[in-house]
Design a protein around this motif. Structure first.
Motif, PDB file in Angstrom:
ATOM      1  N   ALA A  62     -12.311  41.604 -31.349  1.00  0.00           N
ATOM      2  CA  ALA A  62     -13.254  40.579 -32.379  1.00  0.00           C
ATOM      3  C   ALA A  62     -13.888  40.175 -31.595  1.00  0.00           C
ATOM      4  CB  ALA A  62     -12.841  40.432 -33.820  1.00  0.00           C
ATOM      5  N   ALA A  63     -13.482  39.496 -30.318  1.00  0.00           N
ATOM      6  CA  ALA A  63     -14.087  38.987 -28.844  1.00  0.00           C
ATOM      7  C   ALA A  63     -15.652  38.905 -29.285  1.00  0.00           C
ATOM      8  CB  ALA A  63     -13.552  38.922 -27.965  1.00  0.00           C
ATOM      9  N   ARG A  64     -16.301  37.636 -29.483  1.00  0.00           N
ATOM     10  CA  ARG A  64     -17.905  37.781 -29.568  1.00  0.00           C
ATOM     11  C   ARG A  64     -18.708  38.838 -28.669  1.00  0.00           C
ATOM     12  NH1 ARG A  64     -19.630  33.149 -32.787  1.00  0.00           N
ATOM     13  NH2 ARG A  64     -17.837  32.915 -34.123  1.00  0.00           N
ATOM     14  N   ASP A  65     -18.287  38.895 -26.719  1.00  0.00           N
ATOM     15  CA  ASP A  65     -18.623  39.747 -26.530  1.00  0.00           C
ATOM     16  C   ASP A  65     -18.580  40.759 -25.778  1.00  0.00           C
ATOM     17  OD1 ASP A  65     -16.381  39.542 -25.011  1.00  0.00           O
ATOM     18  OD2 ASP A  65     -16.819  39.052 -23.409  1.00  0.00           O
ATOM     19  N   GLN A  66     -17.704  41.411 -27.488  1.00  0.00           N
ATOM     20  CA  GLN A  66     -17.192  42.616 -26.762  1.00  0.00           C
ATOM     21  C   GLN A  66     -18.458  43.467 -28.341  1.00  0.00           C
ATOM     22  OE1 GLN A  66     -14.839  44.192 -24.974  1.00  0.00           O
ATOM     23  NE2 GLN A  66     -15.358  41.784 -24.679  1.00  0.00           N
ATOM     24  N   PRO A  67     -18.244  44.791 -27.786  1.00  0.00           N
ATOM     25  CA  PRO A  67     -19.221  45.890 -28.729  1.00  0.00           C
ATOM     26  C   PRO A  67     -18.039  46.207 -29.829  1.00  0.00           C
ATOM     27  CG  PRO A  67     -18.420  46.932 -26.772  1.00  0.00           C
ATOM     28  CD  PRO A  67     -17.905  45.903 -26.355  1.00  0.00           C
ATOM     29  N   TYR A  68     -19.325  46.325 -30.751  1.00  0.00           N
ATOM     30  CA  TYR A  68     -19.198  46.091 -32.252  1.00  0.00           C
ATOM     31  C   TYR A  68     -17.458  45.578 -32.369  1.00  0.00           C
ATOM     32  CZ  TYR A  68     -20.839  50.962 -31.644  1.00  0.00           C
ATOM     33  OH  TYR A  68     -22.104  52.346 -31.535  1.00  0.00           O
ATOM     34  N   HIS A  69     -17.832  44.423 -32.148  1.00  0.00           N
ATOM     35  CA  HIS A  69     -17.133  43.073 -32.783  1.00  0.00           C
ATOM     36  C   HIS A  69     -17.204  42.053 -33.964  1.00  0.00           C
ATOM     37  CE1 HIS A  69     -19.747  40.024 -32.024  1.00  0.00           C
ATOM     38  NE2 HIS A  69     -20.752  39.969 -31.251  1.00  0.00           N
ATOM     39  N   LEU A  70     -18.622  42.712 -34.091  1.00  0.00           N
ATOM     40  CA  LEU A  70     -18.912  42.500 -36.170  1.00  0.00           C
ATOM     41  C   LEU A  70     -18.108  43.678 -36.821  1.00  0.00           C
ATOM     42  CD1 LEU A  70     -22.340  41.501 -35.879  1.00  0.00           C
ATOM     43  CD2 LEU A  70     -21.340  40.374 -35.776  1.00  0.00           C
TER      44      LEU A  70
END
Length: 220
Positions: free
Chosen positions: A43-51
């Protein structure tokens, strides 16, 4: 069992399932294996699909907090403490996936790991450790209170002890790995997460049975 009595149990069962969203992590983010790094890094802000993973934490937190408040208002004795612990877990978990989500994923990004060592990540990232710690402590307190309330019911108590064993082993292993990190950190944390999902499912079963949720309940 009428719908009003079944609803809290269903809500917590759903929370328990959604809390296992890390299982689909490798499908959405191949940079992470099933047992790599912290699950929160998904869920880190720079990761894909974090949302996706952040929303999962938010929904789990909202379900846990709302159900806990509803049950705590009608309970007495040990069950009431169990449900307030559920509320604290819910609030902390909702924050984990939103306000205090991690900036980046240190186990997958050397630059992020370096910034973390230097303490140069944002206040949100620093708060993440605190909100996660509160969530774990609240879950342990809630599970202890549930066990105390179910100690006169042998089958339910034994299931609770099994869940507690998994959660405690996973938590102890995670703490050791935090002090002396190695490649096993992801594995220990996943054991802890399985224990947390088990606790939510167990709490859902207690809520559905719900001698513990009524105004006339007593400590068993």
């Amino acid at each position: 069992m009428n719908r009003a009595r079944a609803l809290p149990g269903l809500a917590l069962a759903l929370a328990g399932v959604l809390y296992s969203s890390w299982l689909i992590g490798p499908l959405l983010n191949p940079a992470f294996g099933l047992l790599d790094g912290y699950a929160s890094e998904l869920a880190a802000r720079d990761q894909p699909y974090h949302l996706v993973f952040g929303l999962g934490d938010l929904v789990v937190g909202a379900l846990a907090a709302a159900t806990g408040v509803a049950l705590a208002r009608r309970a007495r004795g040990w069950p009431r403490w169990a449900w307030w612990g559920l509320v604290a877990f819910g609030v902390a978990t909702a924050l984990d996936g939103t306000v205090s989500s991690m900036d980046c994923a240190p186990s997958a990004d050397a630059r992020c790991a370096r910034l973390a060592e230097l303490g140069e990540l944002s206040w949100r990232d620093h708060w993440h450790s605190a909100s996660s710690a509160v969530a774990i402590a609240a879950a342990l307190a809630s599970l202890f209170a549930l066990l105390m309330s179910r100690r006169g019911r042998r089958g339910s108590f034994r299931w609770g002890l099994a869940v507690a064993a998994v959660l405690l082993v996973g938590t102890a292993g995670t703490l050791v790995e935090l002090i002396r990190p190695d490649a096993a950190l992801g594995a220990w944390q996943r054991v802890q997460l399985l224990g947390l999902s088990g606790w939510l499912l167990y709490a859902g079963g207690v809520a559905a049975a719900r001698g513990d949720g009524s105004r006339h309940s007593t400590v068993t």
